[in-house]
Design a protein around this motif. Structure first.
Motif, PDB file in Angstrom:
ATOM      1  N   LEU A  34      42.933  45.355  41.337  1.00  0.00           N
ATOM      2  CA  LEU A  34      42.090  46.268  42.129  1.00  0.00           C
ATOM      3  C   LEU A  34      41.375  45.594  43.294  1.00  0.00           C
ATOM      4  O   LEU A  34      41.105  46.234  44.306  1.00  0.00           O
ATOM      5  N   ILE A  49      40.496  52.089  29.781  1.00  0.00           N
ATOM      6  CA  ILE A  49      40.839  50.834  30.481  1.00  0.00           C
ATOM      7  C   ILE A  49      40.262  50.821  31.907  1.00  0.00           C
ATOM      8  O   ILE A  49      39.829  49.792  32.403  1.00  0.00           O
ATOM      9  N   LEU A  50      40.251  51.984  32.535  1.00  0.00           N
ATOM     10  CA  LEU A  50      39.828  52.036  33.938  1.00  0.00           C
ATOM     11  C   LEU A  50      38.355  52.415  34.102  1.00  0.00           C
ATOM     12  O   LEU A  50      37.864  52.508  35.230  1.00  0.00           O
ATOM     13  N   ALA A 105      48.120  50.614  33.200  1.00  0.00           N
ATOM     14  CA  ALA A 105      46.705  50.734  33.603  1.00  0.00           C
ATOM     15  C   ALA A 105      46.072  49.345  33.727  1.00  0.00           C
ATOM     16  O   ALA A 105      45.312  49.076  34.666  1.00  0.00           O
ATOM     17  N   LYS A 106      46.416  48.457  32.795  1.00  0.00           N
ATOM     18  CA  LYS A 106      45.848  47.096  32.864  1.00  0.00           C
ATOM     19  C   LYS A 106      46.374  46.369  34.110  1.00  0.00           C
ATOM     20  O   LYS A 106      45.644  45.652  34.780  1.00  0.00           O
ATOM     21  N   ARG A 145      44.451  47.614  36.995  1.00  0.00           N
ATOM     22  CA  ARG A 145      43.066  47.105  36.950  1.00  0.00           C
ATOM     23  C   ARG A 145      42.986  45.661  37.436  1.00  0.00           C
ATOM     24  O   ARG A 145      42.103  45.291  38.196  1.00  0.00           O
ATOM     25  N   GLU A 146      43.972  44.845  37.011  1.00  0.00           N
ATOM     26  CA  GLU A 146      43.965  43.424  37.395  1.00  0.00           C
ATOM     27  C   GLU A 146      44.052  43.208  38.897  1.00  0.00           C
ATOM     28  O   GLU A 146      43.645  42.168  39.393  1.00  0.00           O
ATOM     29  N   THR A 194      35.683  51.112  36.794  1.00  0.00           N
ATOM     30  CA  THR A 194      36.373  50.799  38.054  1.00  0.00           C
ATOM     31  C   THR A 194      36.321  52.055  38.929  1.00  0.00           C
ATOM     32  O   THR A 194      36.030  53.142  38.430  1.00  0.00           O
TER      33      THR A 194
END
Ligand code: PEP
Length: 251
Positions: free
Chosen positions: A30, A54-55, A23-24, A27-28, A58
């Motif tokens: 996106l 985490i998301l 997930a990270k 996210r990084e 976003t």
């Protein structure tokens, strides 16, 4: 304009640490995803809350891979649509071929699950698709039509706003064999026609229809360039942020 979606089905592949890392990683990256593409990730139930955290903030939505066919009560081991929604999920995948094949999930069960998903405010990604024998026998149009009739025709045109169909030929799932863009497009167009026959052209036109089955960065662009393919449901390639994001960038 139809919604373009790239959804990752993580299946039973991630423990908590792995899900957090994945997930990270997504996210990084996106900022690389085109703004017209919606990303969805479907972690195992046990990872949903952490991934959701985490998301959060976003545009990535979290989905569950399944839900129970009952509202609540003495159903040991089951997870209800309401529970899923309470963890922040916005979608649930229903009718995946692995659930139909390994867990005997029938269309009647999928209908019950879908009713509960809608009642809980969840959007549904409904998977359909023929197996290899059916494809070789030339029954792929008939099989996909029946799957849609048996499930979606129990609902209203208004409900269709909360449905995304994923055409996933079973012979292409996890096999490395992808449907050609021509094979995929003709079924997507067929699915749209079947939807139109029951719910009208407008509903069919607005329905997002995803392709799934060994979709990867090397073939996503060609598949997504077809007029009736509105994105992908991604299994194996969704487990690597680089591949998942590269697929999303194929639009
Ligand atoms: C899936 O199971 O939904 C899927 C599309 O898997 P894969 O991409 O690994 O074929």
């Amino acid at each position: 304009m139809r919604k373009k979606i790239v959804a990752g089905n993580w299946k039973m592949n991630t423990n908590l640490c792995e899900a957090v890392e994945l997930a990270k990683g997504i996210r990084e990256r996106l900022s690389e995803v085109p703004s017209n593409v919606k990303l969805i990730v479907a972690p195992p139930f046990t990872n949903i809350e952490s991934v959701e955290e985490i998301l959060s903030g976003t545009p990535v939505a979290v989905a569950a891979q399944n839900c129970a066919d009952h509202d609540k009560g003495a159903y040991t081991g089951e997870i209800s649509a309401k529970m899923i929604a309470s963890c922040g999920c916005k979608y649930v995948i229903l009718g995946h071929s692995e659930r139909r094949t390994y867990y005997g999930e029938t269309s009647a069960k999928i209908v019950e699950k879908m009713k509960l998903a809608f009642a809980a405010g969840l959007g549904v990604i409904l998977c359909i698709g023929e197996n290899l024998d059916e494809r070789n026998a030339g029954k792929h149009f008939e099989v996909t039509r029946k799957e849609i009739e048996d499930v979606l025709f129990n609902f209203t045109a208004e409900d269709m706003a909360n449905v995304t169909v994923a055409y996933e030929p079973i012979w292409a799932i996890g096999t490395g064999v992808t449907a050609t863009s021509a094979q995929a497009e003709e079924i997507h167009a067929h699915v749209r026609k079947v939807i139109a026959s029951e719910f009208g052209e407008k509903v069919a036109d607005e329905m997002t229809i995803l392709y799934g089955g060994s979709c990867k960065p090397s073939n996503a662009k060609e598949l997504f360039s077809c007029p009736d393919i509105d994105g992908g449901l991604i299994g194996g390639a969704a487990l690597k942020p680089d591949d998942f994001i590269a697929i999303a960038k194929s639009y």
